[in-house]
Design an enzyme around this catalytic site. Structure first.
Site, PDB file in Angstrom:
ATOM      1  N   GLU A  83      -6.611  -7.930  -0.006  1.00 46.73           N
ATOM      2  CA  GLU A  83      -6.946  -7.915   1.420  1.00 46.73           C
ATOM      3  C   GLU A  83      -8.417  -7.576   1.598  1.00 46.73           C
ATOM      4  OE1 GLU A  83      -4.708  -5.183   3.835  1.00 46.73           O
ATOM      5  OE2 GLU A  83      -2.823  -5.669   2.859  1.00 46.73           O
ATOM      6  N   GLU A  86       0.832  -1.214   0.000  1.00 42.33           N
ATOM      7  CA  GLU A  86       0.000   0.000   0.000  1.00 42.33           C
ATOM      8  C   GLU A  86       0.866   1.264   0.000  1.00 42.33           C
ATOM      9  OE1 GLU A  86      -2.933  -0.064   3.104  1.00 42.33           O
ATOM     10  OE2 GLU A  86      -4.199  -1.438   1.975  1.00 42.33           O
TER      11      GLU A  86
HETATM   12  C1  GAL Z   1      -4.143  -2.498   5.130  1.00 41.97           C
HETATM   13  C2  GAL Z   1      -2.677  -2.892   5.234  1.00 41.97           C
HETATM   14  C3  GAL Z   1      -2.491  -4.092   6.126  1.00 41.97           C
HETATM   15  C4  GAL Z   1      -3.272  -3.917   7.401  1.00 41.97           C
HETATM   16  C5  GAL Z   1      -4.723  -3.688   7.068  1.00 41.97           C
HETATM   17  C6  GAL Z   1      -5.616  -3.508   8.265  1.00 41.97           C
HETATM   18  O1  GAL Z   1      -4.281  -1.179   4.743  1.00 41.97           O
HETATM   19  O2  GAL Z   1      -2.160  -3.191   3.969  1.00 41.97           O
HETATM   20  O3  GAL Z   1      -1.118  -4.255   6.409  1.00 41.97           O
HETATM   21  O4  GAL Z   1      -2.749  -2.829   8.109  1.00 41.97           O
HETATM   22  O5  GAL Z   1      -4.819  -2.507   6.317  1.00 41.97           O
HETATM   23  O6  GAL Z   1      -6.937  -3.236   7.877  1.00 41.97           O
END
Ligand code: GAL
Length: 666
Positions: free
Chosen positions: A305, A148
């Site tokens: 994710e 990110e």
């Molecule tokens: C994303 C990030 C992850 C984790 C996640 C939590 O933005 O890539 O490492 O922090 O959020 O929601």
């Protein structure tokens, strides 16, 4: 491009946070849950290189071997997202600075300046070591660069960045005369006589130079992209055949993802809709899937994710109710994802994200509803190999242009105009209507679209007018709205009447604009005798060939056109001079879609998403019932077998609350 024959399923895996005894259990549970891919090493720098140049990969070898023995593949990270403490101690100048000159210290993550040679060299060295070490490991099937980019530090304003900015400006403008002209520095005595006088747009007493601000955005997006590209190239030297990505963040403003997407082999993104946002949240999430797919040129992407249950960074972190995680996962797949992954595999015991949900929550797997849902979905996805590689095909494009977004975010404008919300309003029509839509840049490839909408395309870069002209002349339908065609790429106003460069194809020109105070309603009278309302803004439009489909009846300029249509070449061009209410917008867009024979695949009640994915001669119709009531769907002549239940459907079908069907159409 992804090379999968199955849909991917898994998540971020952080084994370094756990004793090795837990790894065996992880691998066993992953198998139970149908996990076939994990993202590994994203925040492992300190463990992989605990001291300068001392690389310790043995523990990671053991993890990867274990995963491989269990049939689980690896999306290996370059681990450069969080510099280790020793690096910061050695080179404190690598820490980024905000616009006020405040240093952002270590102790969380992403504490690096992209223009720091020390960060860049250390990150490149680690990437090279990893790429060399794992180049032949059969478990490693793709690479995950950094994490990110820009999520916490969307811009740095330090002296190194200032120097790099000057270099970037010299390459862009060659001479100070050209820069002074482009930046309009005759205004407010901003003229530069030496390159060293130029700085990033740090905190200023009042509105900063707009061209300087936009150039800084371009420069900064390029600076971070250069980090990504360096790691990308190193990886490609060692494993040219493996696909490489970096995880995007949906509608993230600071970087021009259209530029970035040229430097990944497939796109991926991290999706965190708030379960409390209801249908609006779903629609925006769908739009972000559509954006990610479009950035990847329509090829399958990865949902890199999402959360199984609840995040830990909102003021209130509500749970996804039972069934919602599955539906959200299918929303991604229905819009072109070839994999569904989570942050993260096992919920952390310590650290800033210890309250964040995971596939295996704190209670452990066996007694957990969340794990049950996760494992059920994993097993289900294992039966959907047929979908791998299939594509969503859209005939509609919405221009979503980052420099234009930056321009509309500048402090100085006739009224507040939230570009993203407005773009999403247009997407929302297509979302509700179950019509597939892509997002394109103003200078992207529009061939293949029958309809292109460009809401509020304020900044009309050189050549974009000709692209629109060609698109319409060749038979395309184009729709744009007020405050379009106003400035060039340097934020200089295009003189001689607004929308000037595209006024020929629109058949109008605009003399003035009149933003409206909140609450003031403009009355719209349509040529067919109906009435609606508008608000926020109206342009004072002169017709020069177009016809007015609607006029405003209570503006002090009597009957000023609100909506115009112009035939140009083989196509049509529409202009919306005011912010129509949602019903009027829907009516207009519906009629345009009817004229173009753009039709939803089914007739479904609100709350049901219908999308098609296609591969060779196979077509897969997804039906997702996001509501808590049964939904009666007319299949409009389609028939097919549901890949999930094996049942055949034709004619009409009733979807149970929260049900998903994936019909393999006959
Ligand atoms: C994303 C990030 C992850 C984790 C996640 C939590 O933005 O890539 O490492 O922090 O959020 O929601």
């Amino acid at each position: 491009m992804l090379q999968n024959t199955h849909l991917y399923y898994g998540g971020d895996y952080n084994p370094e946070q756990w004793p090795e005894s837990v790894w065996q259990e992880d691998a066993r549970l992953m198998q139970t849950a149908g996990v076939n891919l994990v993202s590994l090493g994203i925040f492992s720098w300190a463990k992989l290189e605990p001291a300068p140049g001392q690389y310790e990969f043995a523990w990671l070898d053991r993890v990867i071997d274990l995963l491989h023995q269990h049939g689980i593949s690896v999306d290996l990270a370059t681990a450069t997202a969080s510099p280790p403490a020793w690096l910061v101690r050695r080179y404190p100048e690598l820490l980024p600075q905000d616009a006020n000159g405040t240093v952002l210290h270590s102790g969380s993550r992403q504490h690096y300046c992209p223009n720091s040679p020390h960060y860049r060299e250390a990150a490149a060295a680690l990437t090279r070591q990893l790429a060399e070490h794992y180049r032949h490991h059969p478990a490693v099937v793709m690479w995950h660069i950094n994490n990110e980019y820009g999520c916490h530090v969307a811009s740095c304003f330090c002296d190194r960045c200032a120097a790099a900015f000057r270099g970037w400006l010299k390459a862009r403008y060659a001479t100070l005369d050209a820069l002074n002209e482009a930046w309009g520095t005759a205004f407010w005595s901003q003229w530069y006589g030496d390159w060293e006088e130029i700085f990033p747009p740090r905190k200023t007493p009042t509105m900063a130079n707009p061209a300087q601000q936009i150039d800084y955005k371009r420069f900064y997006s390029d600076s971070v992209l250069a980090l990504h590209r360096r790691e990308y190239e190193i990886i490609k030297e060692h494993t040219p055949g493996l696909p490489v990505t970096t995880n995007f963040m949906g509608f993230f403003g600071p970087f021009d993802y259209h530029q970035w997407a040229r430097h990944v082999d497939f796109t991926s993104w991290d999706s965190y809709p708030d379960p409390n946002d209801g249908v609006n949240g779903l629609a925006v999430n769908a739009a972000a899937h559509d954006l990610t797919r479009s950035l990847g040129g329509g090829k399958p992407f990865l949902l890199m994710e999402q959360v199984s249950s609840q995040v830990s960074w909102r003021p209130v972190n509500s749970l996804k109710p039972p069934g919602q995680m599955r539906l959200h996962s299918y929303q991604a797949v229905s819009r072109g994802a070839d994999g569904v992954l989570f942050f993260q595999w096992r919920a952390a015991r310590a650290g800033a994200e210890k309250y964040h949900g995971a596939m295996v929550p704190h209670v452990g797997a066996e007694r957990s509803r969340v794990f049950r849902e996760v494992a059920d979905l994993g097993r289900e996805l294992q039966t959907l190999d047929a979908l791998a590689g299939s594509r969503v095909r859209a005939k509609v494009g919405i221009v979503f242009d980052y420099p234009n977004w930056w321009a509309l975010n500048l402090e100085s404008k006739p009224a507040q105009l939230d570009y993203l919300s407005r773009v999403l309003e247009y997407h929302r029509f297509f979302y509700d209507a179950n019509l597939p839509v892509d997002f394109v840049s103003a200078d992207g490839d529009w061939s293949g679209y029958r309809l292109v909408l460009a809401p509020h395309l304020c900044q009309l870069r050189t050549g974009v007018d000709e692209r629109i002209r060609t698109f319409v002349r060749d038979g395309g339908t184009f729709l744009t709205t007020y405050f379009s065609g106003i400035t060039d790429e340097n934020e200089h106003v295009i003189l001689g009447g607004y929308a000037g460069k595209i006024s020929d194809l629109l058949g109008i020109w605009v003399e003035e604009w009149d933003p409206q105070p909140p609450g003031r309603i403009l009355h719209v009278q349509w040529a067919d005798g109906t009435h609606s309302e508008a608000s926020d803004w109206c342009d004072l439009v002169h017709l020069q060939g177009a016809s007015a489909l609607a006029v405003l009846t209570n503006h002090f300029i009597s009957k000023t056109p609100a909506v115009t249509q112009n035939a140009y070449g083989k196509g049509q061009a529409y202009y919306l001079a005011a912010q129509l209410d949602a019903a009027a917008r829907t009516k207009l867009l519906s009629s345009i879609c009817r004229d173009l024979d753009l039709e939803a695949p089914v007739d479904a009640p609100p709350g049901v998403e219908a999308t098609l994915r296609e591969k060779n001669s196979s077509r897969f119709l997804f039906l997702l019932n996001h509501t808590n009531t049964p939904a009666d769907v007319c299949l409009k002549g389609h028939a097919g077998r549901d890949l999930l239940s094996g049942k055949n459907h034709n004619g009409r079908t009733i979807l149970a609350p929260q049900e998903t069907l994936i019909l393999n159409l006959d």
